[in-house]
Design a protein around this motif. Structure first.
Motif, mmCIF file in Angstrom:
data_model
loop_
_atom_site.group_PDB
_atom_site.id
_atom_site.type_symbol
_atom_site.label_atom_id
_atom_site.label_comp_id
_atom_site.label_asym_id
_atom_site.label_seq_id
_atom_site.Cartn_x
_atom_site.Cartn_y
_atom_site.Cartn_z
ATOM 1 N N SER A 129 0.860 -1.186 0.000
ATOM 2 C CA SER A 129 0.000 0.000 0.000
ATOM 3 C C SER A 129 0.890 1.228 0.000
ATOM 4 O O SER A 129 1.830 1.325 0.789
ATOM 5 N N ARG B 75 1.253 5.268 0.439
ATOM 6 C CA ARG B 75 0.551 6.356 1.131
ATOM 7 C C ARG B 75 1.270 7.698 0.978
ATOM 8 O O ARG B 75 0.945 8.656 1.673
ATOM 9 N N GLY C 271 -10.533 2.903 2.685
ATOM 10 C CA GLY C 271 -11.857 2.990 3.322
ATOM 11 C C GLY C 271 -12.111 4.367 3.919
ATOM 12 O O GLY C 271 -13.257 4.826 3.950
ATOM 13 N N GLN C 272 -11.042 5.023 4.387
ATOM 14 C CA GLN C 272 -11.221 6.359 4.976
ATOM 15 C C GLN C 272 -11.780 7.353 3.950
ATOM 16 O O GLN C 272 -12.516 8.264 4.308
ATOM 17 N N SER D 7 3.761 -5.257 5.175
ATOM 18 C CA SER D 7 2.781 -5.792 6.134
ATOM 19 C C SER D 7 2.984 -7.302 6.270
ATOM 20 O O SER D 7 3.423 -7.964 5.327
HETATM 21 C C1 LIG Z 1 -11.122 -2.612 2.085
HETATM 22 C C2 LIG Z 1 -9.823 -1.950 2.467
HETATM 23 C C3 LIG Z 1 -9.837 -0.707 3.075
HETATM 24 C C4 LIG Z 1 -8.636 -0.102 3.435
HETATM 25 N N1 LIG Z 1 -8.679 1.141 3.992
HETATM 26 C C5 LIG Z 1 -7.527 1.760 4.341
HETATM 27 C C6 LIG Z 1 -7.555 3.059 4.902
HETATM 28 O O1 LIG Z 1 -8.612 3.651 5.089
HETATM 29 N N2 LIG Z 1 -6.374 3.644 5.231
HETATM 30 C C7 LIG Z 1 -5.180 3.008 5.022
HETATM 31 O O2 LIG Z 1 -4.138 3.598 5.328
HETATM 32 N N3 LIG Z 1 -5.118 1.769 4.475
HETATM 33 C C8 LIG Z 1 -6.260 1.137 4.140
HETATM 34 N N4 LIG Z 1 -6.223 -0.106 3.561
HETATM 35 C C9 LIG Z 1 -4.931 -0.744 3.292
HETATM 36 C C10 LIG Z 1 -4.632 -1.829 4.317
HETATM 37 O O3 LIG Z 1 -4.245 -1.225 5.538
HETATM 38 C C11 LIG Z 1 -3.495 -2.719 3.760
HETATM 39 O O4 LIG Z 1 -3.930 -3.351 2.583
HETATM 40 C C12 LIG Z 1 -3.050 -3.790 4.758
HETATM 41 O O5 LIG Z 1 -2.538 -3.190 5.925
HETATM 42 C C13 LIG Z 1 -2.014 -4.699 4.146
HETATM 43 O O6 LIG Z 1 -0.894 -3.932 3.733
HETATM 44 P P1 LIG Z 1 -0.376 -3.959 2.212
HETATM 45 O O7 LIG Z 1 -1.505 -3.508 1.350
HETATM 46 O O8 LIG Z 1 0.786 -2.997 2.193
HETATM 47 O O9 LIG Z 1 0.032 -5.375 1.904
HETATM 48 C C14 LIG Z 1 -7.404 -0.752 3.196
HETATM 49 C C15 LIG Z 1 -7.402 -1.993 2.556
HETATM 50 C C16 LIG Z 1 -8.587 -2.584 2.192
HETATM 51 C C17 LIG Z 1 -8.544 -3.921 1.477
#
Ligand SMILES: Cc1cc2nc3c(=O)[nH]c(=O)nc-3n(C[C@H](O)[C@H](O)[C@H](O)COP(=O)(O)O)c2cc1C
Length: 226
Positions: free
Chosen positions: A12, A14, A169-170, A210
């Protein structure tokens, strides 16, 4: 990039560069995502790629509402009592990893709040893809499954083109703000959004890996030779 490398190296993202992403590239990525399988090929999803002024209005509206202490206004249904048990532990674990990487101390309320607000601003990404499902299928969990498949397809397609993404999701926690500025049709339900753009490699949280549970925890093999 081969598939295994793509999946294994995706994280992810950011933190994004200020550079815009072209409409052509977004169309290419969304076309790939749309190859996702769906139940009976119903394709219940819709993608709204938002950039520029409408996205700025969404960020401003989300920020204003969250700072005013507005209650959650999501269209996607969640349990309402937050995550518990192992799910809560995993939620905390990734937050700790991210805060550690960013050097945000546990008691530093100001920087923690700043991080949360970044999330509501969709991490200042140049593009947000809002994913909806057709309202007719809003209560059909198979359609939710289809939407998840398409969303991961979108993330992988964008990653393969060098973009960074975070499913966010935020960003849709104040769905009526998103609905208004992105002009989402009434016959669609907002499920999630994916913030994306060119990753800023200097942004340390982009390098957080993660964790996943070991395969023994949640995988069973039945009927295989030992
Ligand atoms: C449905 C969904 C909603 C998520 N919402 C947020 C969010 O609001 N803020 C955020 O920082 N990450 C969000 N994430 C990312 C997750 O935190 C992240 O996918 C998870 O921690 C695994 O990390 P990676 O994607 O780096 O493998 C979301 C992921 C999913 C699948």
């Amino acid at each position: 990039m081969d598939f295994e490398t793509l999946v294994a190296t995706r994280r992810s993202t950011r933190g994004f560069k200020k550079e815009p992403v072209s409409k052509e590239l977004m169309a290419e990525i969304i076309a790939i995502a749309k190859r996702a399988p769906s139940s009976m090929n119903t394709q219940p999803w819709n993608f709204h790629a938002i950039s520029g002024e409408p996205l700025e209005l969404i960020r401003a509206g989300n920020t204003e509402r969250m700072l005013a202490g507005a209650s959650v206004d999501r269209e996607i249904k969640m349990s309402g009592h937050g995550y518990q048990g192992v799910h809560r532990e995993r939620q905390i674990e990734i937050a700790v990893q991210l805060f550690e990487a960013m050097g945000i101390e546990r008691n530093d309320k100001e920087r923690r709040q700043d991080w949360v607000m970044r999330g509501f601003r969709q991490f200042d990404a140049p593009v947000s893809v809002v994913i909806t499902i057709d309202r007719e299928l809003a209560d059909d969990t198979v359609a939710h499954f289809d939407c998840g498949a398409a969303t991961y397809g979108l993330v992988l397609a964008a990653t393969s083109k060098g973009l960074g993404c975070v499913i966010n999701g935020q960003g849709i926690m104040q769905s009526s703000v998103v609905r208004e500025h992105a002009n989402i049709p009434e016959d669609e339900v907002i499920m999630t959004c994916v913030a994306m753009g060119w990753p800023d490699d200097e942004f340390v949280a982009n390098h957080v890996v993660s964790r996943r549970t070991p395969i023994e925890d949640d995988v069973r093999f039945v009927g295989f030779d030992a």
